[in-house]
Design a protein around this motif. Sequence first.
Motif, PDB file in Angstrom:
ATOM      1  N   SER A 125       7.603   4.457   8.416  1.00 36.85           N
ATOM      2  CA  SER A 125       6.788   4.288   7.631  1.00 36.85           C
ATOM      3  C   SER A 125       5.184   5.027   7.787  1.00 36.85           C
ATOM      4  O   SER A 125       5.089   5.618   8.757  1.00 36.85           O
ATOM      5  N   TRP A 126       4.607   5.853   7.187  1.00 39.46           N
ATOM      6  CA  TRP A 126       3.451   6.775   7.177  1.00 39.46           C
ATOM      7  C   TRP A 126       3.349   7.822   6.948  1.00 39.46           C
ATOM      8  O   TRP A 126       5.122   8.122   7.202  1.00 39.46           O
ATOM      9  N   ASN A 127       3.235   8.587   6.447  1.00 29.91           N
ATOM     10  CA  ASN A 127       3.214  10.064   5.858  1.00 29.91           C
ATOM     11  C   ASN A 127       2.969  11.105   7.333  1.00 29.91           C
ATOM     12  O   ASN A 127       4.095  11.686   7.883  1.00 29.91           O
ATOM     13  N   TYR A 128       2.323  10.686   8.238  1.00 32.24           N
ATOM     14  CA  TYR A 128       2.600  11.201   9.815  1.00 32.24           C
ATOM     15  C   TYR A 128       4.133  11.362  10.118  1.00 32.24           C
ATOM     16  O   TYR A 128       4.855  11.290  10.887  1.00 32.24           O
ATOM     17  N   ASN A 129       4.489  10.170  10.172  1.00 30.39           N
ATOM     18  CA  ASN A 129       6.156   9.664  10.333  1.00 30.39           C
ATOM     19  C   ASN A 129       6.702  10.430   9.891  1.00 30.39           C
ATOM     20  O   ASN A 129       8.036  11.004  10.611  1.00 30.39           O
ATOM     21  N   TYR A 130       6.942  10.405   8.787  1.00 28.65           N
ATOM     22  CA  TYR A 130       7.528  11.320   7.904  1.00 28.65           C
ATOM     23  C   TYR A 130       7.736  12.660   8.343  1.00 28.65           C
ATOM     24  O   TYR A 130       8.549  13.266   8.061  1.00 28.65           O
ATOM     25  N   GLY A 131       6.148  12.787   8.229  1.00 29.98           N
ATOM     26  CA  GLY A 131       6.507  14.923   8.267  1.00 29.98           C
ATOM     27  C   GLY A 131       6.221  14.843  10.195  1.00 29.98           C
ATOM     28  O   GLY A 131       7.072  15.622   9.936  1.00 29.98           O
ATOM     29  N   GLN A 132       6.281  14.216  11.277  1.00 37.76           N
ATOM     30  CA  GLN A 132       6.903  14.115  12.423  1.00 37.76           C
ATOM     31  C   GLN A 132       8.110  14.855  12.361  1.00 37.76           C
ATOM     32  O   GLN A 132       9.420  15.491  13.168  1.00 37.76           O
ATOM     33  N   TYR A 133       9.079  13.137  11.314  1.00 37.10           N
ATOM     34  CA  TYR A 133      10.359  13.632  11.582  1.00 37.10           C
ATOM     35  C   TYR A 133      10.719  14.955  11.001  1.00 37.10           C
ATOM     36  O   TYR A 133      11.334  15.467  11.153  1.00 37.10           O
TER      37      TYR A 133
ATOM     38  N   ALA B 140       0.604  13.748  -4.263  1.00 32.25           N
ATOM     39  CA  ALA B 140       0.792  12.545  -5.240  1.00 32.25           C
ATOM     40  C   ALA B 140       1.505  11.745  -5.821  1.00 32.25           C
ATOM     41  O   ALA B 140       2.495  12.553  -5.836  1.00 32.25           O
ATOM     42  N   GLY B 141       1.559  10.453  -5.894  1.00 31.54           N
ATOM     43  CA  GLY B 141       2.092   9.048  -6.349  1.00 31.54           C
ATOM     44  C   GLY B 141       2.742   9.028  -5.682  1.00 31.54           C
ATOM     45  O   GLY B 141       3.642   8.325  -5.817  1.00 31.54           O
ATOM     46  N   ARG B 142       3.047   9.032  -4.574  1.00 30.51           N
ATOM     47  CA  ARG B 142       4.503   9.174  -3.074  1.00 30.51           C
ATOM     48  C   ARG B 142       3.982   7.951  -2.417  1.00 30.51           C
ATOM     49  O   ARG B 142       2.803   8.044  -1.916  1.00 30.51           O
ATOM     50  N   ASN B 143       5.278   7.189  -2.025  1.00 29.61           N
ATOM     51  CA  ASN B 143       4.368   5.501  -1.486  1.00 29.61           C
ATOM     52  C   ASN B 143       5.347   6.485   0.409  1.00 29.61           C
ATOM     53  O   ASN B 143       7.157   6.393  -0.078  1.00 29.61           O
ATOM     54  N   TYR B 144       4.279   6.124   1.139  1.00 33.25           N
ATOM     55  CA  TYR B 144       5.736   6.209   2.378  1.00 33.25           C
ATOM     56  C   TYR B 144       5.976   4.680   2.942  1.00 33.25           C
ATOM     57  O   TYR B 144       6.058   4.772   3.690  1.00 33.25           O
ATOM     58  N   CYS B 145       6.334   3.724   2.111  1.00 33.77           N
ATOM     59  CA  CYS B 145       6.337   2.581   2.945  1.00 33.77           C
ATOM     60  C   CYS B 145       8.185   2.969   3.748  1.00 33.77           C
ATOM     61  O   CYS B 145       8.651   4.028   3.885  1.00 33.77           O
ATOM     62  N   GLY B 146       8.282   1.512   3.379  1.00 39.89           N
ATOM     63  CA  GLY B 146       9.714   1.677   5.212  1.00 39.89           C
ATOM     64  C   GLY B 146      10.769   1.871   4.248  1.00 39.89           C
ATOM     65  O   GLY B 146      10.752   1.576   3.301  1.00 39.89           O
TER      66      GLY B 146
ATOM     67  N   LYS C 207       0.539  -1.295   0.026  1.00 35.38           N
ATOM     68  CA  LYS C 207      -0.051  -0.147  -0.588  1.00 35.38           C
ATOM     69  C   LYS C 207       0.525   1.411  -0.128  1.00 35.38           C
ATOM     70  O   LYS C 207       2.110   1.053   0.026  1.00 35.38           O
ATOM     71  N   ASP C 208      -0.087   1.921   0.055  1.00 31.31           N
ATOM     72  CA  ASP C 208       0.890   3.612  -0.413  1.00 31.31           C
ATOM     73  C   ASP C 208       1.306   4.405   1.104  1.00 31.31           C
ATOM     74  O   ASP C 208       2.083   5.484   1.578  1.00 31.31           O
ATOM     75  N   TYR C 209       0.986   4.201   1.774  1.00 29.78           N
ATOM     76  CA  TYR C 209       1.213   4.211   3.303  1.00 29.78           C
ATOM     77  C   TYR C 209       0.755   5.839   3.837  1.00 29.78           C
ATOM     78  O   TYR C 209       1.371   6.210   4.395  1.00 29.78           O
ATOM     79  N   CYS C 210      -0.386   5.931   3.272  1.00 33.71           N
ATOM     80  CA  CYS C 210      -1.365   7.274   3.601  1.00 33.71           C
ATOM     81  C   CYS C 210      -1.894   7.951   3.982  1.00 33.71           C
ATOM     82  O   CYS C 210      -3.024   6.695   4.096  1.00 33.71           O
ATOM     83  N   GLN C 211      -2.131   8.331   5.139  1.00 33.66           N
ATOM     84  CA  GLN C 211      -3.673   8.833   6.058  1.00 33.66           C
ATOM     85  C   GLN C 211      -3.496   9.826   5.959  1.00 33.66           C
ATOM     86  O   GLN C 211      -2.444  10.577   6.056  1.00 33.66           O
TER      87      GLN C 211
END
Length: 283
Positions: free
Chosen positions: A154-162, A141-147, A128-132
């Motif tokens: 993983s997940w957009n909110y973890n990328y965002g928080q870091y 658009a078109g981005r995958n927030y995989c491991g 999956k794209d790991y987008c919440q």
Amino acid sequence: MRFWALAVSSLFLSYVLLCSCLSNNCNGGTTNGGVGDIITKALFEKMLPHANTDSCHAKGFYTYEAFIAAAKSYPAFATTGSDEIRKREVAAFLGQTSHETTGGTGWKPSDGPYYWGYCYNKEQNPPKDYCQQSTRYPCAAGRNYCGRGPMQLSWNYNYGQYGETIGRKNDLLQDPDQLIKNATMAFEAALWFWMTPQSPKPSCHDVMVGNWHGDGEGRLPGYGEITNIINGGIECNKGQIPEGEDRIGYYKRYCEMLRVGYGENLDCYHQKSYAIVLLVNSM
């Protein structure tokens, strides 16, 4: 004259011994140095003997220098508590991240499965794209927030928080592959996850240094709680499973190499898992 020389020599020796005790804690405590005092480059590479070979997809990416540089951004990592606690935290971090990046499962390597950590820096064939959906951490658009990276963040909110911690939230949300272009950043992201509590989960760091003592719901301090924090919804409270055994196998090997005991509660086989929790401030 001979007596005076002897007295000066004795005084100098006492001073040297005192300085040694002050820096090394004569009562068997800790030197409180950095992570480099716990693990040398030679030992790091011995722990990960295949990481820089053609057998691993991430050949040459994970370096000792990047690990040490990233740790400087989180000065409490591997510097809290006694030398025993510090070594156990390093073993736990490397054990969990080795499992997350392992190239030793699915076949029978001649040297065993626990020698193949840090073989990958990006999740293979993500399901999956790991987008919440989030207004604060919007998916591009078109981005995958995989491991990616040692912890397979993983997940957009973890990328965002870091990303917020380094002033690059938008950059990482727009281009999560930045974590596999910069090894120091990849290690920093892994350490951010390790050091940061995300309620109701404690931080991995607090568990390993003894600052967290359980929650009264069957979750106990120890390496098993770290597995619960990282991937409990999939791996915990499901009895003995291969994924749990792999995490423990890496951890035990590293503890033995660092000459430190394993501690208690190594698994989460019968430990209540955490539900998937989204932080209110990530929505």
